[in-house]
Design a protein around this motif. Sequence first.
Motif, short mmCIF file in Angstrom:
data_model
loop_
_atom_site.label_atom_id
_atom_site.label_comp_id
_atom_site.label_asym_id
_atom_site.label_seq_id
_atom_site.Cartn_x
_atom_site.Cartn_y
_atom_site.Cartn_z
N ALA A 1 68.63 -17.30 66.01
CA ALA A 1 67.83 -16.09 65.85
C ALA A 1 66.35 -16.44 65.72
N ALA A 2 66.04 -17.51 65.00
CA ALA A 2 64.65 -17.93 64.85
C ALA A 2 64.08 -18.39 66.18
N LEU A 3 64.85 -19.16 66.92
CA LEU A 3 64.38 -19.63 68.24
C LEU A 3 64.12 -18.45 69.17
N ALA A 4 64.93 -17.41 69.06
CA ALA A 4 64.73 -16.24 69.91
C ALA A 4 63.43 -15.52 69.58
N ARG A 5 62.95 -15.67 68.34
CA ARG A 5 61.69 -15.01 67.94
C ARG A 5 60.46 -15.87 68.21
N THR B 1 57.40 -17.63 69.77
CA THR B 1 56.48 -17.28 70.85
C THR B 1 55.73 -18.50 71.38
N ARG B 2 56.01 -19.66 70.80
CA ARG B 2 55.41 -20.93 71.23
C ARG B 2 56.52 -21.95 71.39
N PRO B 3 56.26 -23.03 72.11
CA PRO B 3 57.29 -24.06 72.26
C PRO B 3 57.68 -24.66 70.92
N VAL B 4 58.96 -24.65 70.60
CA VAL B 4 59.44 -25.22 69.35
C VAL B 4 59.69 -26.70 69.57
N ARG B 5 58.97 -27.54 68.83
CA ARG B 5 59.07 -28.98 68.98
C ARG B 5 59.99 -29.62 67.95
N ALA B 6 60.16 -28.97 66.80
CA ALA B 6 60.98 -29.57 65.74
C ALA B 6 61.68 -28.48 64.95
N VAL B 7 62.87 -28.83 64.46
CA VAL B 7 63.65 -27.98 63.57
C VAL B 7 63.86 -28.76 62.28
N LEU B 8 63.53 -28.12 61.15
CA LEU B 8 63.58 -28.79 59.84
C LEU B 8 64.61 -28.13 58.93
N PRO B 9 65.89 -28.44 59.09
CA PRO B 9 66.87 -27.94 58.11
C PRO B 9 66.65 -28.58 56.76
N VAL B 10 66.89 -27.84 55.70
CA VAL B 10 66.72 -28.33 54.34
C VAL B 10 68.08 -28.42 53.67
N HIS B 11 68.41 -29.60 53.17
CA HIS B 11 69.67 -29.79 52.47
C HIS B 11 69.50 -29.30 51.02
N LEU B 12 69.42 -28.00 50.88
CA LEU B 12 69.13 -27.36 49.60
C LEU B 12 70.16 -27.73 48.55
N ARG B 13 69.68 -28.12 47.36
CA ARG B 13 70.51 -28.49 46.22
C ARG B 13 71.26 -29.80 46.44
N GLY B 14 71.11 -30.41 47.61
CA GLY B 14 71.90 -31.59 47.97
C GLY B 14 73.04 -31.26 48.91
N GLU B 15 73.33 -29.97 49.11
CA GLU B 15 74.36 -29.56 50.06
C GLU B 15 73.86 -29.82 51.48
N VAL B 16 74.75 -30.30 52.34
CA VAL B 16 74.37 -30.74 53.67
C VAL B 16 74.53 -29.59 54.67
N CYS B 17 73.49 -29.40 55.48
CA CYS B 17 73.55 -28.39 56.54
C CYS B 17 74.54 -28.82 57.63
N GLU B 18 74.88 -27.89 58.51
CA GLU B 18 75.82 -28.16 59.60
C GLU B 18 75.08 -28.92 60.71
N LEU B 19 74.88 -30.20 60.50
CA LEU B 19 73.96 -30.98 61.32
C LEU B 19 74.32 -31.07 62.80
N PRO B 20 75.57 -31.34 63.19
CA PRO B 20 75.84 -31.46 64.62
C PRO B 20 75.48 -30.20 65.40
N ALA B 21 75.84 -29.04 64.86
CA ALA B 21 75.54 -27.78 65.55
C ALA B 21 74.04 -27.53 65.59
N LEU B 22 73.36 -27.77 64.49
CA LEU B 22 71.91 -27.56 64.46
C LEU B 22 71.20 -28.50 65.43
#
Length: 382
Positions: free
Chosen positions: A114-118, A120-141
């Motif tokens: 959804a963020a990528l769809a919004r 308006t400029r080339p997205v060069r990097a995505v910065l997931p945050v492992h909040l609280r130490g919980e790990v984001c869904e890295l392969p899909a991201l």
Amino acid sequence: MILPYGRQTIEDDDIAAVVAALKADFLTTGPTVGAFETAFAAKVGAVHAVACSNGTAALHLAMLALELKPGDAVVVPAITFLATANCARYVGAEVVFADVDPTTGLMTPQTLRAALARATRPVRAVLPVHLRGEVCELPALAAIAAEAGAVLVEDAAHAVGSRATFDGQGNTVGDGRHGVMATFSFHPVKTIATAEGGMVATGDAALAERLRAFRSHGMTRPPGAEPWVYEMAEPGFNYRLPDVLCALGLSQLAKLDRFVARRRALADAYAEALAPLAPAVRLAARPPWSDPALHLLTVLIDFAAAGRTRAEVVEALRLRGVGSQVHYIPVHRQPYYAARYGDLDLPGADAWYARCLSLPLYPGMADEDVAKVAAALKDALS
């Protein structure tokens, strides 16, 4: 004495390590820096690790190493500390805020798309945050980022020692299997402390070389040059981490497994102690793949159902000797970003913020402290 939401655990051997560093030949830019980097890289399974002055500097260095510039964009979750978004602005790039899962606070594949769809400029990097130490869904991201022509940089300030299992394969945050870089923080409330300090882990030798140059004014030494000769191809910063603090980091790193085990034991005790307060109070959700080294113990509270505001609960806890904190105010609601990008509708982030409260969690807590916190929270909500 009030139980803080987090604090460092400094022991006699940590003090001895710092004293030894103070008595050594180098207080900064000496061999202890490299020793800390080598030990940290081995611990997280990274090829390279580059120490720096703090976690914010680590994020800034990552953006510099990627050569981000005005006209580029970076996707950042709305629930994080300010530095995750600010690092993009430091290099002139724009921020695209992604919503989060309201029960975990994490960026998800759906909110990233959804963020990528919004954007308006080339997205060069995505910065997931492992909040609280919980790990984001890295392969899909990582896959979604690659489709958009972007790379994944993990903000792992909360996740020193966190692990995850994807498709039956375990990995440690920072090992480079999914992100081109991962940034870490050693602030006193984090899992290990160097007073202030940060690290960037990467599997890319060229990125590591750029990180090292940018942390020291952009200086490099040409091969074969005289020892006093240096060149600056582009300006850098003074983001070095002194040997004295690296000595503390080495001592703390040796205790990481013990610290993580204690945090997990306390979290299990919290789960049992807080269970009677459900459904008004529940622990923030844990993704099934995540095996966290918990930095924060966050509960989600239905304040309206309890008939209490968060401010009233925080004050009631304080009066009972329990500190607490809020992680975090959605960054897109900050005046600077609201003025720049407008009133964004990110309901997951707003729902998380409306309910979240971080309770004390650090290795030095006694078992009975968990019961004290649970009883204080019950009283505060009564």
